[in-house]
Design a protein around this motif. Structure first.
Motif, PDB file in Angstrom:
ATOM      1  N   GLY A 132       0.787  -1.224   0.000  1.00 24.65           N
ATOM      2  CA  GLY A 132       0.000   0.000   0.000  1.00 24.65           C
ATOM      3  C   GLY A 132       0.816   1.270   0.000  1.00 24.65           C
ATOM      4  O   GLY A 132       0.427   2.265  -0.628  1.00 24.65           O
ATOM      5  N   ASP A 133       1.951   1.265   0.674  1.00 24.63           N
ATOM      6  CA  ASP A 133       2.725   2.508   0.763  1.00 24.63           C
ATOM      7  C   ASP A 133       3.514   2.805  -0.510  1.00 24.63           C
ATOM      8  O   ASP A 133       4.187   3.831  -0.603  1.00 24.63           O
ATOM      9  N   ALA A 134       3.406   1.954  -1.530  1.00 21.31           N
ATOM     10  CA  ALA A 134       4.009   2.256  -2.829  1.00 21.31           C
ATOM     11  C   ALA A 134       3.127   3.218  -3.630  1.00 21.31           C
ATOM     12  O   ALA A 134       3.599   3.856  -4.569  1.00 21.31           O
ATOM     13  N   VAL A 135       1.862   3.342  -3.254  1.00 24.29           N
ATOM     14  CA  VAL A 135       0.928   4.227  -3.962  1.00 24.29           C
ATOM     15  C   VAL A 135       1.187   5.659  -3.495  1.00 24.29           C
ATOM     16  O   VAL A 135       1.017   5.982  -2.325  1.00 24.29           O
ATOM     17  N   THR A 136       1.595   6.515  -4.425  1.00 30.10           N
ATOM     18  CA  THR A 136       1.935   7.897  -4.065  1.00 30.10           C
ATOM     19  C   THR A 136       0.887   8.903  -4.514  1.00 30.10           C
ATOM     20  O   THR A 136       0.853  10.023  -4.012  1.00 30.10           O
ATOM     21  N   ASP A 137       0.038   8.530  -5.456  1.00 32.35           N
ATOM     22  CA  ASP A 137      -1.020   9.423  -5.928  1.00 32.35           C
ATOM     23  C   ASP A 137      -2.139   8.551  -6.472  1.00 32.35           C
ATOM     24  O   ASP A 137      -1.882   7.510  -7.094  1.00 32.35           O
ATOM     25  N   PHE A 138      -3.372   9.004  -6.245  1.00 27.57           N
ATOM     26  CA  PHE A 138      -4.511   8.185  -6.654  1.00 27.57           C
ATOM     27  C   PHE A 138      -5.731   9.078  -6.801  1.00 27.57           C
ATOM     28  O   PHE A 138      -5.982   9.924  -5.941  1.00 27.57           O
ATOM     29  N   GLY A 139      -6.471   8.917  -7.889  1.00 23.58           N
ATOM     30  CA  GLY A 139      -7.687   9.701  -8.068  1.00 23.58           C
ATOM     31  C   GLY A 139      -8.633   9.039  -9.042  1.00 23.58           C
ATOM     32  O   GLY A 139      -8.208   8.264  -9.913  1.00 23.58           O
ATOM     33  N   VAL A 140      -9.908   9.326  -8.887  1.00 18.86           N
ATOM     34  CA  VAL A 140     -10.950   8.792  -9.770  1.00 18.86           C
ATOM     35  C   VAL A 140     -12.046   9.846  -9.923  1.00 18.86           C
ATOM     36  O   VAL A 140     -12.148  10.778  -9.127  1.00 18.86           O
ATOM     37  N   ARG A 141     -12.890   9.634 -10.925  1.00 16.14           N
ATOM     38  CA  ARG A 141     -14.153  10.350 -11.053  1.00 16.14           C
ATOM     39  C   ARG A 141     -15.233   9.285 -11.088  1.00 16.14           C
ATOM     40  O   ARG A 141     -15.078   8.251 -11.732  1.00 16.14           O
ATOM     41  N   PHE A 142     -16.325   9.570 -10.421  1.00 14.25           N
ATOM     42  CA  PHE A 142     -17.435   8.615 -10.369  1.00 14.25           C
ATOM     43  C   PHE A 142     -18.346   8.853 -11.567  1.00 14.25           C
ATOM     44  O   PHE A 142     -18.743   9.984 -11.839  1.00 14.25           O
ATOM     45  N   THR A 143     -18.670   7.769 -12.300  1.00 13.61           N
ATOM     46  CA  THR A 143     -19.490   7.919 -13.501  1.00 13.61           C
ATOM     47  C   THR A 143     -20.857   7.262 -13.391  1.00 13.61           C
ATOM     48  O   THR A 143     -21.807   7.738 -14.003  1.00 13.61           O
ATOM     49  N   ARG A 144     -20.954   6.179 -12.658  1.00 11.52           N
ATOM     50  CA  ARG A 144     -22.223   5.461 -12.504  1.00 11.52           C
ATOM     51  C   ARG A 144     -22.305   4.918 -11.085  1.00 11.52           C
ATOM     52  O   ARG A 144     -21.298   4.550 -10.494  1.00 11.52           O
ATOM     53  N   PRO A 145     -23.537   4.800 -10.589  1.00 10.87           N
ATOM     54  CA  PRO A 145     -23.695   4.164  -9.278  1.00 10.87           C
ATOM     55  C   PRO A 145     -23.442   2.659  -9.377  1.00 10.87           C
ATOM     56  O   PRO A 145     -23.536   2.064 -10.450  1.00 10.87           O
ATOM     57  N   VAL A 146     -23.113   2.081  -8.246  1.00 13.80           N
ATOM     58  CA  VAL A 146     -22.890   0.636  -8.146  1.00 13.80           C
ATOM     59  C   VAL A 146     -24.063   0.039  -7.375  1.00 13.80           C
ATOM     60  O   VAL A 146     -24.112   0.107  -6.151  1.00 13.80           O
ATOM     61  N   PRO A 147     -25.075  -0.509  -8.099  1.00 11.35           N
ATOM     62  CA  PRO A 147     -26.228  -1.099  -7.412  1.00 11.35           C
ATOM     63  C   PRO A 147     -25.824  -2.370  -6.666  1.00 11.35           C
ATOM     64  O   PRO A 147     -25.029  -3.165  -7.167  1.00 11.35           O
ATOM     65  N   VAL A 148     -26.385  -2.529  -5.471  1.00 16.08           N
ATOM     66  CA  VAL A 148     -26.080  -3.703  -4.650  1.00 16.08           C
ATOM     67  C   VAL A 148     -27.394  -4.394  -4.324  1.00 16.08           C
ATOM     68  O   VAL A 148     -28.186  -3.896  -3.523  1.00 16.08           O
ATOM     69  N   PRO A 149     -27.654  -5.551  -4.946  1.00  9.56           N
ATOM     70  CA  PRO A 149     -28.915  -6.252  -4.706  1.00  9.56           C
ATOM     71  C   PRO A 149     -28.997  -6.806  -3.282  1.00  9.56           C
ATOM     72  O   PRO A 149     -27.978  -7.024  -2.621  1.00  9.56           O
TER      73      PRO A 149
END
Length: 137
Positions: free
Chosen positions: A74-91
């Motif tokens: 985990g500590d190898a990750v130095t930068d991380f980002g996303v944009r949300f495009t669709r919801p994730v439905p959970v039945p």
């Protein structure tokens, strides 16, 4: 240091995570986000959603977990980002929903690598501009 050395163009193996309603309850408790769209079918559909949906930040956290796994730590990750495009439905069943993460290394040098992720649920992309930078070996 991580034991993984990335190369530009490298395709990373798919990682799959299951998310159930029980996971949403646990995440709500940990995050303090008790918005009823994450637990009430009635509320979620009343606001135009397909049903109860996963927390966006839970989806992002799972993407981050995938990156950390590919990077070897985990500590190898130095930068991380996303944009949300669709919801994730959970039945409301024991299976929940399946989130799939794949990625390609877009750039790599001796110090770092840039990874572009694809996140899908039910065949639909749920994240855009999902990128991470990780330290190399």
């Amino acid at each position: 240091m991580n034991d993984v050395a990335f190369e530009a163009g490298q395709v990373l193996p798919e990682q799959i995570f299951r998310v159930t309603r029980a996971d949403l309850v646990r995440y709500a408790g940990a995050s303090g986000d008790f918005n009823p769209i994450h637990w009430s079918e009635r509320t979620a559909t009343a606001v135009g959603l397909p049903g109860v949906i996963a927390h966006g930040m839970l989806t992002m956290a799972l993407a981050g977990q995938a990156v950390a796994t590919w990077a070897g730590r985990g500590d190898a990750v130095t930068d991380f980002g996303v944009r949300f495009t669709r919801p994730v439905p959970v039945p409301d069943d024991e299976e929940g929903t399946k989130l799939s993460f794949t990625a390609v290394v877009k750039a790599a040098d001796a110090e770092s690598a840039t990874i572009e992720l694809t996140a899908t649920c039910g065949g639909e992309r749920v994240l855009a501009q999902a990128r991470a930078k990780v330290r190399q070996v």
